[in-house]
Design an enzyme around this catalytic site. Structure first.
Site, mmCIF file in Angstrom:
data_model
loop_
_atom_site.group_PDB
_atom_site.id
_atom_site.type_symbol
_atom_site.label_atom_id
_atom_site.label_comp_id
_atom_site.label_asym_id
_atom_site.label_seq_id
_atom_site.Cartn_x
_atom_site.Cartn_y
_atom_site.Cartn_z
ATOM 1 N N GLU A 1 0.825 -1.202 0.000
ATOM 2 C CA GLU A 1 0.000 0.000 0.000
ATOM 3 C C GLU A 1 0.865 1.259 0.000
ATOM 4 O OE1 GLU A 1 -4.350 -0.135 1.613
ATOM 5 O OE2 GLU A 1 -3.042 0.499 3.234
ATOM 6 N N CYS B 1 -8.572 -2.168 3.853
ATOM 7 C CA CYS B 1 -8.458 -3.280 4.812
ATOM 8 C C CYS B 1 -9.799 -3.705 5.369
ATOM 9 C CB CYS B 1 -7.595 -2.885 5.998
ATOM 10 S SG CYS B 1 -6.001 -2.275 5.539
ATOM 11 N N GLU C 1 -16.294 -11.155 3.192
ATOM 12 C CA GLU C 1 -15.120 -10.957 2.335
ATOM 13 C C GLU C 1 -14.540 -12.298 1.887
ATOM 14 O OE1 GLU C 1 -11.440 -9.554 4.158
ATOM 15 O OE2 GLU C 1 -11.186 -8.126 2.533
#
Lengths: 573, 155
Positions: free
Chosen positions: A278, A298, A360
């Site tokens: 990142e 995140c 997720e």
């Protein structure tokens, strides 16, 4: 100061205090089922009533301000009778299945009934049969156990700005439901699980995967690995009655090993990896005139929120997978290869402070060739349940270390668990990647604390970078609207869906309050203060992983395994 | 269809959430019910979530979320009709048609609406089908009424 009397004792309160707040501060417990810290009172449940001299009816303590000279009776027979009656009426159409309820033992309705001495059924109301909503991968709704206190609705609307649920219908047929009474899975619900944490009963729970994990652990043909998120070690002890802010890292690892996991990994390792990717992505965006501000990726609740409410901001969202999914991808590729285990044989479990992580893990983006990178996600609560079921006494175990190659972490990866931690970790490494020098003071006080929103302007060798940290999606919405209105002094934004970040996550122990979130945060920052390795880029195992497998940050392999793309979501909102 | 909603919304330019109920009423008046699309459009206009609008609309008996059936049956549940046994009438009609109050049958033949009072207390219990009043409806009358509606369809 206001002077008033409670049960013939003179006490003091602050100007603007409610009776409830003033009494609690003076050592009088007032039961309530609908009150929520920091939100305006609704006076919905009527359990908190008290007697006030000179007033005809009973007064709801949560929504009535204290006044000078007020004489309050908090435990008169009339008050106790009223509270008991309200409780009995709530129980009149409640299913009698406490023994089988996952909230038995920490149910507020049960506690209040016990405290008030409600020991028999006085009223038998008509029981409505209502369907369980198991459509969501994260949250299970059982409307039969709902007492219509409205906390979930308010959390969803006022704190998270999502409004996936509301009161549907009227009178005795009222239920909490989604628009058009459809399943939660097709609503605008972002799976954050904050509704579960505020629910006083068992009406809202997580979709449990404990049994699947127990079955996998018993299967000799499976190789079961587990990863635990940075915020787990500082909260799981609370499930066993230890005070908030106790770190149980080593003992958690030992307990998981005892439970039969073949490998125990630390998600803080992949948090370090996330920082490498990142941080590099941010620098690349700044140098190559990429889309700014860049926003962290995140928090899976936040991702679904962007997809649903702000699809135009998707190019701003970092392409990095979350630490859970990065480690998941590495376990079934790099780890499987080096250990010579077929990926199909691996069962990858993760322990997360989050219910959205369940959603997720089952996203198609994270199941290359139909094989999910992460098989089961357990919340902190479920992990504790697993340990209890397996009869493991964490307290009696000797602390142990997580397994290589994904066990070593920097404390920068560890503070991911606190709102602002990702940003702090990112700045430490971005500074090094840009200048070749370490930050002189790794502690960035402006980004710490439980405030909903923190901002900071940085000067990295002449490069001006503005950063912002928000937690709670209502706050994120405010910031996103500012960005949409043309605000340009912010280049990097950390968003966490849950207030306070992962330490306040929807998968954390029930009974969340501001104080425990603060304690959990403090513990994470103390770990950081005392750690020898405080920057992600110096994590030797991360460096080795790049050398031996990934190549370089944003390289071809990284791109394949550690990055992804999200898309617009068409749901009723 | 969306254009009807849009034209109604256009009349409420600059309106806030307090205009929600009048808008819902206007939309139902024109379209006969509140469709998912209509609620989403209204929500976008008033900056209200769909769940919230659905919550408000379900609070009132007057709003429906399915198109009316070919035979729209209104049953009075006012005091006079109640005393004369309208609860039984409603139960009967619901049973005979297989439709719950406020809903429409799958084949689109019947829809049932419960009304607080139709102002026809002298005719209690009163039922209204597609604008036509049926006075003093007894359970046996219900059977014939429903049968008439079905026969009309087959003829």
């Amino acid at each position: 100061m206001i002077k008033f009397e409670v049960d013939n004792v003179s006490v003091e309160a602050k100007e603007g205090d409610t009776i409830l707040g003033a009494l609690r501060r003076n050592g009088v417990n007032v039961p309530t089922l609908c009150h929520m810290e920091d939100l305006a009172p609704t006076g919905a449940c009527r359990i908190c009533v008290v007697e006030v001299d000179g007033m005809r009816g009973l007064v709801p303590a949560c929504s009535y301000p204290v006044a000078e000279g007020m004489k309050i009776k908090s435990r008169s027979p009339r008050v106790i009778e009223a509270r008991r009656t309200v409780t009995q009426l709530l129980l009149a159409n409640h299913p009698d299945d406490c023994l089988y309820c996952s909230r038995s033992g920490n149910c507020e309705l049960q506690t209040i009934a016990t405290e008030l001495g409600v020991r028999q059924r006085l009223y038998r109301g008509q029981r409505a049969t209502r369907k369980l909503d198991v459509s969501s991968p994260s949250v299970v709704r059982d409307p039969e156990k709902c007492i219509l206190c409205g906390r979930c609705v308010r959390m969803c609307e006022e704190v998270q700005g999502v409004s996936a649920i509301d009161f549907i219908g009227r009178g005795s047929s009222t239920v909490i439901g989604t628009a058009f009474d459809r399943g939660l899975n097709v609503s605008s619900c972002i799976n954050c699980g904050q509704c579960i944490v505020v629910c006083p009963t068992g009406a809202l729970t997580e979709r449990s995967h404990v049994d699947e994990v127990i079955a996998a652990l018993a299967d000799p043909d499976k190789y079961v690995v587990v990863q635990h998120a940075p915020a787990i070690s500082v909260t799981i002890a609370e499930e066993f009655g230890v005070k908030p802010g106790t770190d149980a890292d080593g003992r958690l690892v030992a307990a998981l090993r005892r439970a039969g996991f073949d490998k125990v990994f630390d998600t803080s390792f992949s948090a370090d990896l996330t920082i490498m990717e990142e941080g590099s992505e941010l620098i690349s965006r700044i140098r190559n005139n990429g889309v700014l501000p860049m926003i962290t990726s995140c928090s899976p609740g936040w991702i679904k929120y962007v997809e649903t409410f702000y699809p135009q901001l998707l190019p701003n969202v970092s392409t990095c997978k979350s630490p859970q999914q990065m480690l998941g991808a590495l376990i079934k590729s790099f780890f499987a290869q080096t250990q010579g285990i077929a990926p199909e044989k691996i069962v990858s479990v993760s322990i997360m402070p989050c219910t959205a992580k369940k959603f997720e893990a089952q996203r198609p983006e994270f199941a290359p060739n139909g094989l999910p990178d992460v098989d089961y996600v357990l919340t902190t609560r479920e992990a504790a349940r697993l340990l209890r079921t397996c009869g493991i006494n964490m307290e009696r175990l000797e602390p142990d270390n997580a397994d290589t190659p994904f066990g070593e972490r920097s404390s920068a990866g560890k503070i991911f668990g606190a709102g602002g931690g990702v940003m702090e970790a990112a700045i430490r490494s971005a500074h090094f990647l840009l200048t070749g020098k370490e930050l002189s003071e790794p502690k960035l006080t402006a980004l710490r604390g439980t405030k909903d929103r923190k901002e900071m302007q940085l000067d990295i060798d002449g490069l001006k970078v503005g950063v912002a940290v928000v937690s709670g999606l209502g706050n994120a919405r405010t910031l996103m609207n500012e960005i949409a209105a043309g605000r340009s002094d912010i280049h990097f934004i950390e968003v966490m869906a849950c207030p306070g970040g992962c330490v306040g996550g929807g998968g954390q122990p029930i009974g969340l309050d501001r104080e425990s979130v603060k304690e959990r945060m403090k513990t994470l920052y103390n770990i950081d203060r005392d750690d020898a390795l405080r920057v992600s880029h110096k994590n030797a195992n991360v460096q080795r992983l790049y050398r031996e497998f990934l190549g370089e940050p944003l390289g071809h392999r990284s791109h394949e395994l550690l990055h992804t793309h999200y898309g617009k979501r068409d749901v009723l909102r | 269809m969306t254009t009807t909603v849009d034209s109604i919304l256009a009349e409420y330019a600059g309106a806030g959430r307090d205009a929600l109920i009048p808008i819902l009423q206007r939309v139902q008046e024109r379209e006969g019910y509140l469709s998912t699309d209509a609620i989403v459009r209204i929500g976008e206009k008033l900056d209200l979530p769909a769940a919230k609008i659905y919550g408000v609309a379900t609070f009132y008996n007057q709003f429906r979320f399915q198109p009316r059936g070919k035979n729209h049956i209104m049953i009075c549940r006012g005091t006079a009709c109640h005393v004369k046994g309208s609860a039984k009438v409603l139960e009967n009609i619901s049973h005979r048609t297989g439709v719950e109050p406020g809903r429409t049958s799958r084949d689109g033949q019947f829809s049932i609406e419960v009304v607080a009072c139709m102002g026809a207390c002298a005719l209690a219990p009163a039922v209204n089908v597609n604008g036509h009043f049926y006075p003093k409806v007894s359970p046996t009358k219900v059977d014939r009424l429903i049968q008439d509606c079905r026969d009309e369809e087959t003829n």
